[in-house]
Design a protein around this motif. Structure first.
Motif, PDB file in Angstrom:
ATOM      1  N   SER A 242       0.829  -1.210   0.000  1.00 53.75           N
ATOM      2  CA  SER A 242       0.000   0.000   0.000  1.00 53.75           C
ATOM      3  C   SER A 242       0.860   1.256   0.000  1.00 53.75           C
ATOM      4  O   SER A 242       0.593   2.214  -0.740  1.00 53.75           O
ATOM      5  N   LEU A 243       1.907   1.256   0.836  1.00 53.07           N
ATOM      6  CA  LEU A 243       2.801   2.420   0.864  1.00 53.07           C
ATOM      7  C   LEU A 243       3.523   2.590  -0.474  1.00 53.07           C
ATOM      8  O   LEU A 243       3.674   3.713  -0.968  1.00 53.07           O
ATOM      9  N   SER A 244       3.968   1.473  -1.049  1.00 54.96           N
ATOM     10  CA  SER A 244       4.652   1.557  -2.343  1.00 54.96           C
ATOM     11  C   SER A 244       3.716   2.105  -3.411  1.00 54.96           C
ATOM     12  O   SER A 244       4.109   2.948  -4.223  1.00 54.96           O
ATOM     13  N   LEU A 245       2.472   1.645  -3.391  1.00 57.04           N
ATOM     14  CA  LEU A 245       1.500   2.138  -4.361  1.00 57.04           C
ATOM     15  C   LEU A 245       1.216   3.618  -4.141  1.00 57.04           C
ATOM     16  O   LEU A 245       1.124   4.394  -5.104  1.00 57.04           O
ATOM     17  N   ALA A 246       1.093   4.030  -2.865  1.00 56.53           N
ATOM     18  CA  ALA A 246       0.846   5.442  -2.571  1.00 56.53           C
ATOM     19  C   ALA A 246       2.015   6.311  -3.023  1.00 56.53           C
ATOM     20  O   ALA A 246       1.829   7.383  -3.621  1.00 56.53           O
ATOM     21  N   ILE A 247       3.240   5.851  -2.742  1.00 57.83           N
ATOM     22  CA  ILE A 247       4.424   6.612  -3.173  1.00 57.83           C
ATOM     23  C   ILE A 247       4.467   6.699  -4.696  1.00 57.83           C
ATOM     24  O   ILE A 247       4.764   7.760  -5.263  1.00 57.83           O
ATOM     25  N   TYR A 248       4.140   5.586  -5.355  1.00 56.22           N
ATOM     26  CA  TYR A 248       4.154   5.593  -6.820  1.00 56.22           C
ATOM     27  C   TYR A 248       3.136   6.597  -7.368  1.00 56.22           C
ATOM     28  O   TYR A 248       3.434   7.361  -8.293  1.00 56.22           O
ATOM     29  N   ILE A 249       1.926   6.590  -6.792  1.00 59.02           N
ATOM     30  CA  ILE A 249       0.885   7.512  -7.267  1.00 59.02           C
ATOM     31  C   ILE A 249       1.307   8.956  -7.047  1.00 59.02           C
ATOM     32  O   ILE A 249       1.147   9.827  -7.924  1.00 59.02           O
ATOM     33  N   LEU A 250       1.871   9.257  -5.852  1.00 59.86           N
ATOM     34  CA  LEU A 250       2.288  10.629  -5.555  1.00 59.86           C
ATOM     35  C   LEU A 250       3.437  11.060  -6.456  1.00 59.86           C
ATOM     36  O   LEU A 250       3.418  12.155  -7.028  1.00 59.86           O
ATOM     37  N   VAL A 251       4.440  10.197  -6.577  1.00 60.13           N
ATOM     38  CA  VAL A 251       5.625  10.568  -7.362  1.00 60.13           C
ATOM     39  C   VAL A 251       5.309  10.553  -8.850  1.00 60.13           C
ATOM     40  O   VAL A 251       5.852  11.360  -9.610  1.00 60.13           O
ATOM     41  N   ARG A 252       4.418   9.644  -9.281  1.00 55.83           N
ATOM     42  CA  ARG A 252       4.078   9.557 -10.703  1.00 55.83           C
ATOM     43  C   ARG A 252       3.465  10.855 -11.202  1.00 55.83           C
ATOM     44  O   ARG A 252       3.802  11.341 -12.283  1.00 55.83           O
ATOM     45  N   GLY A 253       2.556  11.429 -10.394  1.00 53.91           N
ATOM     46  CA  GLY A 253       1.952  12.691 -10.790  1.00 53.91           C
ATOM     47  C   GLY A 253       2.984  13.800 -10.920  1.00 53.91           C
ATOM     48  O   GLY A 253       2.966  14.579 -11.882  1.00 53.91           O
ATOM     49  N   MET A 254       3.912  13.860  -9.952  1.00 54.19           N
ATOM     50  CA  MET A 254       4.950  14.893 -10.028  1.00 54.19           C
ATOM     51  C   MET A 254       5.895  14.632 -11.186  1.00 54.19           C
ATOM     52  O   MET A 254       6.351  15.566 -11.857  1.00 54.19           O
TER      53      MET A 254
END
Length: 529
Positions: A242-254
């Motif tokens: 879940s944390l990896s997915l959240a980090i990916y979503i946050l960083v992917r947008g940036m």
């Protein structure tokens, strides 16, 4: 959030809280199911043994017998019909097939049902799997085995273990156990003994038979661990995923926004100066895109200015250079000293014109391309106007220049200005008005609590409204009466506009009450330093 790091940390914190809540709910649900299964496994043999015994008893003896063993096992038993159980036909068939049904009433109590003959059910509420329940089950099993001959007991017990119990139940010699001699003596006296295996997290229960040297062993029974390794490993993997997915979503947008900015910068570096970035938001990337757009616009404007200046300068230099070349030819052909001196005087004026043009160009370039050194100090602007008017009166007498006195109090006459640049702006406006006025021009200063204003009016031909914006462009000249014949290089008003820009003000043109043009300067009295 304005900070990109706060956005990431906020997203991660939200994810952690959400994952923690979901993990807690998952563990609670899973442990509820595990606890129901554990109770079913632990009480299956007890209920089936009770049910088989009850079926062998006459109807009149069943209720007292159930009450007696209910107290021994700490489980209140009762016989109920299918209608009273609340089970439909399909559920009743499933109960007949499975042999037992467990339904959790709350966190500590479970309702257990097992079928009897016909449509009758045996029901009991199990509060906990206690030592009393285990010892009662073992006593019931011991009583049942005593009915059979010694030689048949092992076979009978094996059948019960396979068909009735969910855990091993068998006869064992005392020498095959880890019981101490003292514990074996206690068993021969009729006691029950529990042996705990800490490593395997199991417990085994022993009791003796009065007419048999062997012991009844029930177990090993697994202890319910609410936080087993596999469950914790699964929850840990869920949290990490879940944390990896959240980090990916946050960083992917940036990352997508940064790539968009990178593509724009690449296009700009290849000469596409019209490219701009459309990235919204108040975070660092949004501010970076705004800075990029501002930089791109500034560079594009500077390049346009450079082309405009090169074109304008080449045009302005052509005339005085041509006159100098023509003057040199005339000097060479002059027959008298008077003719030669006359031509040299004209050439000197052309050189002075070139010097003035270079000075105008350098001033304009300094104001337009970079950040000039502006030193704001409190000055009496009306005195600056008086100085400019006096200078122009000494230089010409064709036009009457009137300095309209300022009637406001002394404190308001003082404003934050760079005296040198303000003097240059007013000088350019008065000089421009002197060239185009027919006979008269007026200069006045006014101020309010927050702003200052300088107006220069002339009685010349004026400027059409359609030309008001163009008049402040570099190297621009208007048609009709305002032409090159009046002199100038088309940079004076552009310099005025940039001086006002660096004073956080603006330069304007409008119709004058005298019939010509009115040029106005407006800027704040107090500057941010």
């Amino acid at each position: 959030m304005s900070s990109i790091f706060l956005r990431i940390y906020g997203g991660l914190l939200f994810t952690l809280v959400l994952v923690a809540v979901l993990s807690g709910i998952s563990v609670t649900l899973i442990n509820g199911l595990r606890q129901a299964d554990y109770r079913e496994d632990m009480v299956r043999g007890t209920f089936r043994l009770i049910a088989e015994t009850v079926e062998e008893l006459p109807e009149a003896e069943r209720k007292p017998w159930l009450e007696d063993w209910g107290e021994r096992l700490a489980i209140p038993f009762k016989q109920i019909s299918q209608e009273d159980s609340g089970l439909d036909q399909d559920q009743f068939k499933a109960l007949k097939s499975n042999g037992i049904k467990v339904r959790m009433l709350d966190q500590s109590r479970a309702l257990v049902m097992t079928p009897l003959e016909g449509d009758t059910l045996l029901e009991g509420v199990v509060s906990s799997i206690s030592e009393q329940t285990a010892s009662g089950t073992l006593s019931l099993l011991k009583t049942r085995l005593m009915r059979y001959p010694v030689a048949e007991r092992a076979q009978r017990l094996e059948a019960l273990s396979q068909n009735t119990f969910s855990y091993p139940v068998y006869l064992v010699e005392p020498s095959q156990t880890r019981l101490l001699p003292v514990q074996q003596d206690q068993l021969r006296k009729g006691s029950m003994m529990m042996l705990l295996d800490d490593e395997a997290q199991t417990v085994s229960i022993y009791t003796s038979l009065p007419d048999d040297s062997r012991l009844i062993r029930m177990g090993p029974l697994g202890l319910l661990n609410h936080y087993p390794f596999k469950l914790m490993l699964t929850i840990g993997l869920f949290v990490l995923t879940s944390l990896s997915l959240a980090i990916y979503i946050l960083v992917r947008g940036m990352e997508k926004r940064l790539r968009k900015l990178e593509r724009a910068a690449t296009r700009f570096s290849r000469g596409d100066f019209d490219v701009r970035v459309s990235l919204h938001g108040a975070d660092s990337i949004g501010r970076l895109s705004q800075a990029f757009n501002a930089m791109a616009g500034h560079i594009q404007r500077l390049l346009s200015l450079q082309k405009e200046m090169i074109r304008g300068v080449s045009h302005e230099l052509r005339t005085p250079v041509a006159r100098l070349r023509f003057g040199l030819d005339l000097v060479a052909d002059a027959e008298t000293r008077e003719e030669r001196d006359h031509q040299l005087e004209g050439m000197d004026k052309d050189i002075q014109e070139l010097d003035n043009l270079v000075d105008e160009i350098l001033t304009y370039a300094n104001l337009e391309q970079g950040a000039p050194e502006i030193r704001f100090k409190r000055h009496d602007v009306d005195k600056v106007i008086g100085q400019v008017v006096s200078e122009h009166k000494r230089l010409q007498d064709r036009v009457a220049i009137e300095h309209v006195p300022c009637n406001i109090l002394d404190p308001r006459r003082f404003a934050d200005v760079d005296r040198r640049y303000m003097h240059r702006a007013i000088q350019n406006l008065v000089g421009n008005a002197c060239r185009y006025a027919d006979s008269k021009l007026e200069v006045r200063f006014s101020a309010t609590q927050d702003t200052c204003r300088v107006d220069v009016d002339d009685d010349g031909p004026g400027i059409p409204e359609g030309q008001w914006d163009r008049v402040f462009s570099a190297f621009s000249r208007l048609d009709d009466s305002r032409t090159r014949k009046s002199g100038g290089y088309g940079l004076g008003l552009s310099i005025v506009r940039r001086i006002m820009y660096w004073h956080n003000g603006r330069a304007m043109v409008s119709h004058s009450p005298l019939g010509g043009a009115r040029f106005s300067l407006v800027w704040p009295r107090k500057q941010r330093r």
